[in-house]
Write a protein that holds these residues in place. Structure first.
Motif, PDB file in Angstrom:
ATOM      1  N   SER A  61       0.785  -1.205  -0.537  1.00 47.81           N
ATOM      2  CA  SER A  61      -0.184   0.100   0.256  1.00 47.81           C
ATOM      3  C   SER A  61       0.887   0.802  -0.163  1.00 47.81           C
ATOM      4  N   ILE A  62       0.741   2.366  -0.777  1.00 53.60           N
ATOM      5  CA  ILE A  62       1.336   3.453  -1.214  1.00 53.60           C
ATOM      6  C   ILE A  62       0.446   4.561  -1.120  1.00 53.60           C
ATOM      7  N   ALA A  63      -0.194   4.012  -0.502  1.00 52.89           N
ATOM      8  CA  ALA A  63      -1.999   5.393  -0.832  1.00 52.89           C
ATOM      9  C   ALA A  63      -2.422   5.948   1.104  1.00 52.89           C
ATOM     10  N   GLY A  64      -3.032   6.538   0.361  1.00 51.67           N
ATOM     11  CA  GLY A  64      -3.465   7.015   1.964  1.00 51.67           C
ATOM     12  C   GLY A  64      -3.430   9.277   1.424  1.00 51.67           C
ATOM     13  N   GLU A  65      -4.619   9.075   2.147  1.00 47.13           N
ATOM     14  CA  GLU A  65      -4.060  10.922   2.242  1.00 47.13           C
ATOM     15  C   GLU A  65      -4.542  11.877   3.767  1.00 47.13           C
ATOM     16  N   ALA A  66      -3.876  12.824   3.973  1.00 46.51           N
ATOM     17  CA  ALA A  66      -4.098  13.378   5.706  1.00 46.51           C
ATOM     18  C   ALA A  66      -3.949  15.285   5.266  1.00 46.51           C
ATOM     19  N   LYS A  67      -4.469  15.586   5.367  1.00 43.44           N
ATOM     20  CA  LYS A  67      -4.667  17.783   5.885  1.00 43.44           C
ATOM     21  C   LYS A  67      -3.624  18.024   6.316  1.00 43.44           C
ATOM     22  N   TRP A  68      -2.636  18.718   5.839  1.00 44.89           N
ATOM     23  CA  TRP A  68      -1.756  19.935   6.228  1.00 44.89           C
ATOM     24  C   TRP A  68      -2.115  20.779   6.397  1.00 44.89           C
ATOM     25  N   ALA A  69      -2.464  21.221   7.161  1.00 40.04           N
ATOM     26  CA  ALA A  69      -2.551  22.698   7.383  1.00 40.04           C
ATOM     27  C   ALA A  69      -2.311  23.546   9.024  1.00 40.04           C
ATOM     28  N   PRO A  70      -2.548  24.713   9.499  1.00 39.72           N
ATOM     29  CA  PRO A  70      -1.760  24.638  10.843  1.00 39.72           C
ATOM     30  C   PRO A  70      -2.529  24.544  11.776  1.00 39.72           C
ATOM     31  N   MET A  71      -2.332  24.094  12.875  1.00 45.09           N
ATOM     32  CA  MET A  71      -2.982  23.355  14.290  1.00 45.09           C
ATOM     33  C   MET A  71      -4.243  23.997  14.543  1.00 45.09           C
ATOM     34  N   ASN A  72      -4.390  25.407  14.137  1.00 43.07           N
ATOM     35  CA  ASN A  72      -4.905  26.266  14.904  1.00 43.07           C
ATOM     36  C   ASN A  72      -6.086  26.335  13.792  1.00 43.07           C
ATOM     37  N   GLU A  73      -5.725  26.178  12.752  1.00 39.23           N
ATOM     38  CA  GLU A  73      -6.922  25.596  11.598  1.00 39.23           C
ATOM     39  C   GLU A  73      -7.728  25.190  11.492  1.00 39.23           C
ATOM     40  N   LYS A 163       7.015  19.943  -5.060  1.00 39.36           N
ATOM     41  CA  LYS A 163       5.974  19.773  -3.886  1.00 39.36           C
ATOM     42  C   LYS A 163       5.809  19.804  -3.063  1.00 39.36           C
ATOM     43  N   TYR A 164       7.250  19.664  -2.604  1.00 32.79           N
ATOM     44  CA  TYR A 164       7.433  19.462  -1.187  1.00 32.79           C
ATOM     45  C   TYR A 164       8.087  20.019  -0.611  1.00 32.79           C
ATOM     46  N   GLN A 165       9.480  20.522  -0.883  1.00 29.00           N
ATOM     47  CA  GLN A 165      10.737  21.165  -0.839  1.00 29.00           C
ATOM     48  C   GLN A 165      10.457  21.758   0.156  1.00 29.00           C
ATOM     49  N   ASP A 166       9.739  22.288   0.173  1.00 26.59           N
ATOM     50  CA  ASP A 166       9.369  24.088   1.322  1.00 26.59           C
ATOM     51  C   ASP A 166       9.404  23.923   2.542  1.00 26.59           C
ATOM     52  N   HIS A 167       8.568  22.608   2.356  1.00 23.70           N
ATOM     53  CA  HIS A 167       8.411  21.903   3.840  1.00 23.70           C
ATOM     54  C   HIS A 167       9.106  21.428   4.024  1.00 23.70           C
ATOM     55  N   PHE A 168       9.818  20.909   4.281  1.00 26.25           N
ATOM     56  CA  PHE A 168      11.089  20.162   4.689  1.00 26.25           C
ATOM     57  C   PHE A 168      12.345  21.235   4.379  1.00 26.25           C
ATOM     58  N   PRO A 169      13.105  22.117   5.267  1.00 23.78           N
ATOM     59  CA  PRO A 169      13.853  22.994   5.001  1.00 23.78           C
ATOM     60  C   PRO A 169      14.777  21.874   5.431  1.00 23.78           C
ATOM     61  N   GLY A 170      16.388  21.791   4.654  1.00 23.44           N
ATOM     62  CA  GLY A 170      17.381  21.754   5.384  1.00 23.44           C
ATOM     63  C   GLY A 170      16.988  20.148   5.247  1.00 23.44           C
ATOM     64  N   HIS A 171      16.195  19.176   4.839  1.00 24.49           N
ATOM     65  CA  HIS A 171      16.270  17.678   4.132  1.00 24.49           C
ATOM     66  C   HIS A 171      16.913  17.624   2.815  1.00 24.49           C
ATOM     67  N   ASN A 172      17.702  16.701   2.569  1.00 28.53           N
ATOM     68  CA  ASN A 172      18.004  16.365   1.737  1.00 28.53           C
ATOM     69  C   ASN A 172      17.263  14.971   1.051  1.00 28.53           C
ATOM     70  N   ALA A 173      16.954  15.103  -0.300  1.00 28.30           N
ATOM     71  CA  ALA A 173      15.972  14.276  -1.554  1.00 28.30           C
ATOM     72  C   ALA A 173      16.796  12.862  -1.343  1.00 28.30           C
ATOM     73  N   ILE A 174      15.636  12.003  -0.765  1.00 29.17           N
ATOM     74  CA  ILE A 174      15.930  10.778  -1.209  1.00 29.17           C
ATOM     75  C   ILE A 174      15.620  10.089  -2.436  1.00 29.17           C
ATOM     76  N   PRO A 175      17.153   8.836  -3.019  1.00 28.62           N
ATOM     77  CA  PRO A 175      17.298   8.774  -4.160  1.00 28.62           C
ATOM     78  C   PRO A 175      16.052   7.886  -4.415  1.00 28.62           C
ATOM     79  N   MET A 176      14.915   7.894  -5.416  1.00 29.55           N
ATOM     80  CA  MET A 176      13.903   6.876  -5.868  1.00 29.55           C
ATOM     81  C   MET A 176      14.654   5.167  -5.749  1.00 29.55           C
ATOM     82  N   ARG A 177      15.659   4.730  -6.109  1.00 30.65           N
ATOM     83  CA  ARG A 177      16.260   4.088  -5.826  1.00 30.65           C
ATOM     84  C   ARG A 177      16.420   3.493  -4.303  1.00 30.65           C
TER      85      ARG A 177
END
Length: 202
Positions: A61-73, A163-177
């Protein structure tokens, strides 16, 4: 092996399909694409998936979603998006799938780095991922007939960096392999109850 891959057309899923299809019989499933349709928030849809496919050796399973938003919202209903889809959707793939899977088969679920290293606006996603980790470890104690269950938890993957880089400052991208190898390890290895972490954020 005959393998059902739920979410086989996403950023990670299509890479996993491409590699595993070289040596296994792959059946893809999603809400609108693939060989079979399935809606993870509908347990009857999950049962229909298994009835349609028949006997199988593994589910990934590589599926499923969750909402991203500030906690106070976030409202209570916003949290239930992830609970119903990514958490209980994958839990139910296992619960119902136990009735159909062959002996010595395996389930591989997908979580993510947020369970261990949450970032801004991810109270729901982090909660859901952590819940899946705990489910996998506990469910492994009750597997029967040699059936195994693991989860693959990856950091920011290369194919989703735009799509997501701005959410993960300083994180290195994981090679797909490396990400694909996590699924191969779960599928073809002997591990049970493992959370296979593929991180590079230090």
């Amino acid at each position: 092996m005959k393998i059902i891959i739920v979410g086989g057309h996403g950023s990670i899923g299509r890479r996993v399909v491409d590699v595993l299809a070289k040596k296994h019989d792959i059946i893809t499933a999603s809400r609108s694409k693939g060989n079979v349709n399935v809606d993870l928030v509908d347990i009857e849809s999950i049962r229909e998936l298994y009835e349609t496919v028949g006997d199988f050796d593994a589910v990934i399973s590589i599926a499923g979603e969750a909402k991203w938003a500030p906690m106070n919202e976030m409202k209570e209903g916003d949290y239930y998006v992830g609970i119903r889809s990514k958490l209980m959707g994958q839990v139910n793939l296992v619960r119902v799938g136990m009735e159909y899977i062959k002996p010595n088969g395996s389930f591989t679920l997908t979580t993510g780095i947020l369970a261990d290293y949450p970032v801004d606006q991810t109270t729901s996603a982090a909660m859901v991922n952590g819940g899946i980790h705990s489910f996998v470890r506990a469910a492994a104690l009750e597997m029967r007939d040699g059936i195994r269950i693991n989860a693959v938890s990856s950091g920011l993957v290369e194919d989703a960096i735009d799509k997501y880089q701005d959410h993960f400052p300083g994180h290195n991208a994981i090679p797909m392999r490396k990400v694909v190898n996590g699924y191969i390890r779960s599928l073809e290895g002997k591990g049970n109850g493992e959370v296979i972490r593929i991180y590079d954020n230090q």
